[in-house]
Enzyme design. Structure first.
Site, PDB file in Angstrom:
ATOM      1  N   LYS A 125       2.555   3.315 -11.412  1.00  0.00           N
ATOM      2  CA  LYS A 125       1.391   2.655 -10.805  1.00  0.00           C
ATOM      3  C   LYS A 125       0.865   1.705 -11.998  1.00  0.00           C
ATOM      4  CE  LYS A 125       0.502   4.291  -6.616  1.00  0.00           C
ATOM      5  NZ  LYS A 125       0.511   3.295  -5.772  1.00  0.00           N
ATOM      6  N   ASN A 144       0.832  -1.399  -0.010  1.00  0.00           N
ATOM      7  CA  ASN A 144      -0.060  -0.133  -0.162  1.00  0.00           C
ATOM      8  C   ASN A 144       0.995   1.214  -0.013  1.00  0.00           C
ATOM      9  OD1 ASN A 144      -2.493   1.761   0.710  1.00  0.00           O
ATOM     10  ND2 ASN A 144      -0.989   1.920   2.391  1.00  0.00           N
ATOM     11  N   TYR A 195       4.431   8.734 -11.118  1.00  0.00           N
ATOM     12  CA  TYR A 195       3.442   8.369 -10.596  1.00  0.00           C
ATOM     13  C   TYR A 195       2.583   7.575 -11.499  1.00  0.00           C
ATOM     14  CZ  TYR A 195      -0.270   7.974  -7.315  1.00  0.00           C
ATOM     15  OH  TYR A 195      -1.380   7.321  -6.347  1.00  0.00           O
TER      16      TYR A 195
HETATM   17  N1  LIG Z   1      -4.970   9.245  -1.364  1.00  0.00           N
HETATM   18  C1  LIG Z   1      -5.418   9.528  -2.407  1.00  0.00           C
HETATM   19  O1  LIG Z   1      -6.317   9.956  -3.191  1.00  0.00           O
HETATM   20  C2  LIG Z   1      -4.943   8.127  -3.165  1.00  0.00           C
HETATM   21  C3  LIG Z   1      -5.395   7.794  -4.698  1.00  0.00           C
HETATM   22  C4  LIG Z   1      -4.998   6.473  -5.234  1.00  0.00           C
HETATM   23  C5  LIG Z   1      -4.018   5.960  -4.831  1.00  0.00           C
HETATM   24  N2  LIG Z   1      -3.559   6.160  -3.540  1.00  0.00           N
HETATM   25  C6  LIG Z   1      -2.231   5.443  -3.218  1.00  0.00           C
HETATM   26  O2  LIG Z   1      -2.762   4.839  -1.979  1.00  0.00           O
HETATM   27  C7  LIG Z   1      -1.507   4.309  -1.075  1.00  0.00           C
HETATM   28  C8  LIG Z   1      -1.735   4.807   0.230  1.00  0.00           C
HETATM   29  O3  LIG Z   1      -1.930   6.244   0.246  1.00  0.00           O
HETATM   30  P1  LIG Z   1      -2.705   7.223   1.203  1.00  0.00           P
HETATM   31  O4  LIG Z   1      -3.585   7.987   0.512  1.00  0.00           O
HETATM   32  O5  LIG Z   1      -3.280   6.482   2.151  1.00  0.00           O
HETATM   33  O6  LIG Z   1      -1.395   7.997   1.698  1.00  0.00           O
HETATM   34  P2  LIG Z   1      -1.054   8.396   3.159  1.00  0.00           P
HETATM   35  O7  LIG Z   1       0.196   9.595   3.050  1.00  0.00           O
HETATM   36  O8  LIG Z   1      -1.835   8.896   4.155  1.00  0.00           O
HETATM   37  O9  LIG Z   1      -0.312   7.264   3.734  1.00  0.00           O
HETATM   38  C9  LIG Z   1       0.931   6.847   3.299  1.00  0.00           C
HETATM   39  C10 LIG Z   1       1.826   6.036   4.123  1.00  0.00           C
HETATM   40  O10 LIG Z   1       3.031   5.376   3.595  1.00  0.00           O
HETATM   41  C11 LIG Z   1       4.087   5.747   4.379  1.00  0.00           C
HETATM   42  N3  LIG Z   1       5.371   5.510   3.551  1.00  0.00           N
HETATM   43  C12 LIG Z   1       5.769   6.643   2.627  1.00  0.00           C
HETATM   44  N4  LIG Z   1       6.759   6.429   2.029  1.00  0.00           N
HETATM   45  C13 LIG Z   1       7.292   5.089   2.620  1.00  0.00           C
HETATM   46  C14 LIG Z   1       8.108   4.239   2.632  1.00  0.00           C
HETATM   47  N5  LIG Z   1       9.327   4.667   1.855  1.00  0.00           N
HETATM   48  N6  LIG Z   1       8.493   3.207   3.093  1.00  0.00           N
HETATM   49  C15 LIG Z   1       7.413   2.790   4.113  1.00  0.00           C
HETATM   50  N7  LIG Z   1       6.420   3.746   4.353  1.00  0.00           N
HETATM   51  C16 LIG Z   1       6.085   4.934   3.519  1.00  0.00           C
HETATM   52  C17 LIG Z   1       3.792   7.012   5.046  1.00  0.00           C
HETATM   53  O11 LIG Z   1       4.584   7.257   6.244  1.00  0.00           O
HETATM   54  C18 LIG Z   1       2.276   6.896   5.375  1.00  0.00           C
HETATM   55  O12 LIG Z   1       2.132   6.453   6.642  1.00  0.00           O
HETATM   56  C19 LIG Z   1      -0.507   4.782  -1.864  1.00  0.00           C
HETATM   57  O13 LIG Z   1       0.186   4.074  -2.828  1.00  0.00           O
HETATM   58  C20 LIG Z   1      -1.193   5.964  -2.970  1.00  0.00           C
HETATM   59  O14 LIG Z   1      -0.281   6.093  -4.170  1.00  0.00           O
HETATM   60  C21 LIG Z   1      -3.850   7.340  -2.924  1.00  0.00           C
END
Ligand SMILES: NC(=O)c1ccc[n+]([C@@H]2O[C@H](COP(=O)([O-])OP(=O)(O)OC[C@H]3O[C@@H](n4cnc5c(N)ncnc54)[C@H](O)[C@@H]3O)[C@@H](O)[C@H]2O)c1
Length: 253
Positions: free
Chosen positions: A160, A89, A156
């Site tokens: 993905k 994730n 990005y």
């Molecule tokens: N939020 C959105 O709109 C969205 C949409 C589509 C996809 N995503 C994807 O969902 C996933 C989760 O994102 P989120 O929105 O919950 O983000 P978030 O920033 O709330 O959480 C991400 C977590 O990943 C951790 N992290 C970052 N880099 C890291 C690393 N190098 N090693 C270990 N941990 C690491 C961070 O510390 C954080 O706790 C991501 O892959 C993101 O690309 C997010």
């Protein structure tokens, strides 16, 4: 309970969707390895799960470092005796930077965290799962940026798309004939998490490519966690190599 006794790794579990997935998996009976680069966040989520009566162990790891990722999988296996579910994730965004402005540093950061980390984790986990009688399940959190060209910057979107390709290859190779391992991806749209605060200086050209087709109302993280529960459990036993888009209709417009 849908995940009773299963050992699950959830990366990026300190915040947002990862936190919601870790908490929901624990509620459903999983023993959860809560993995994040942020020690304080790991500790908080482990405490939250334990206070609710669940089982969790914290692992601080940087998904951009192969040794950390391999240690994460080995620690989970030695702590819980199996690796049944891997949820890749953790991920970061890139301010919608178009390819002409992508620095090598930005490209490498995105590829290391969003693609190489999940690859190293899948490799290590699969080499454990393929010898387990129940096989295993991989859930990769991609994005609508993994299906369309304009829901992120060049790095990005490329990371993905590649994560979805990796997911399909694992599914077709290690499915029923190759070790009983299922692999699926989620493609969320806009979700109300801390990642939104990292969009500090969105590139005008990247934003122009999206135009006025913004995501609309954001999902709450638990709405995506429920998709991850479906994919991580036997409810999706015949779903393999698929991508579940959960974007509230954003890309249907
Ligand atoms: N939020 C959105 O709109 C969205 C949409 C589509 C996809 N995503 C994807 O969902 C996933 C989760 O994102 P989120 O929105 O919950 O983000 P978030 O920033 O709330 O959480 C991400 C977590 O990943 C951790 N992290 C970052 N880099 C890291 C690393 N190098 N090693 C270990 N941990 C690491 C961070 O510390 C954080 O706790 C991501 O892959 C993101 O690309 C997010």
């Amino acid at each position: 309970m849908k995940l009773q006794g299963k050992a699950a790794i959830v990366t990026g579990a300190g915040s947002g969707m990862g936190r919601a997935i870790a908490v929901l998996y624990a509620q459903e009976g999983a023993k959860v390895a809560v993995v994040d680069i942020n020690q304080a966040a790991v500790d908080a989520v482990v405490a939250e799960i334990k206070q609710a009566g669940g089982e969790a162990t914290g692992i601080v790891a940087n998904m951009a470092l192969k040794d950390d990722v391999e240690r994460m999988v080995q620690t989970t296996a030695s702590t819980y005796g199996s690796v049944d579910i891997l949820v890749n994730n953790a991920g970061v965004m890139d301010n919608f930077t178009p390819v002409g402005d992508v620095t090598d540093e930005l490209w490498e950061r995105l590829m290391n965290i969003n693609l190489n980390g999940p690859f190293w984790a899948c490799r290590a986990a699969i080499n454990i799962m393929k010898d387990q009688s129940d096989g295993g399940v991989i859930v990769n959190n991609a994005s609508v940026g993994g299906l369309f060209g304009t829901r992120g910057g060049a790095a990005y979107v490329a990371s993905k798309h590649a994560l979805i390709g990796l997911t399909k290859n694992i599914a077709s190779t290690y499915g029923r004939e190759g070790g009983n391992i299922r692999a699926n991806a989620i493609a969320p749209g806009g979700v109300n998490t801390n990642i939104q605060t990292t969009i500090t200086a969105p590139h005008p050209l990247g934003m122009a490519a999206i135009g006025d087709a913004g995501p609309g109302k954001l999902a709450e993280p638990v709405e995506i966690a429920r998709v991850a529960l479906f994919l991580g459990s036997n409810d999706s036993s015949f779903v393999n190599g698929d991508v579940i888009k959960a974007d509230g209709g954003w890309t249907a417009r």
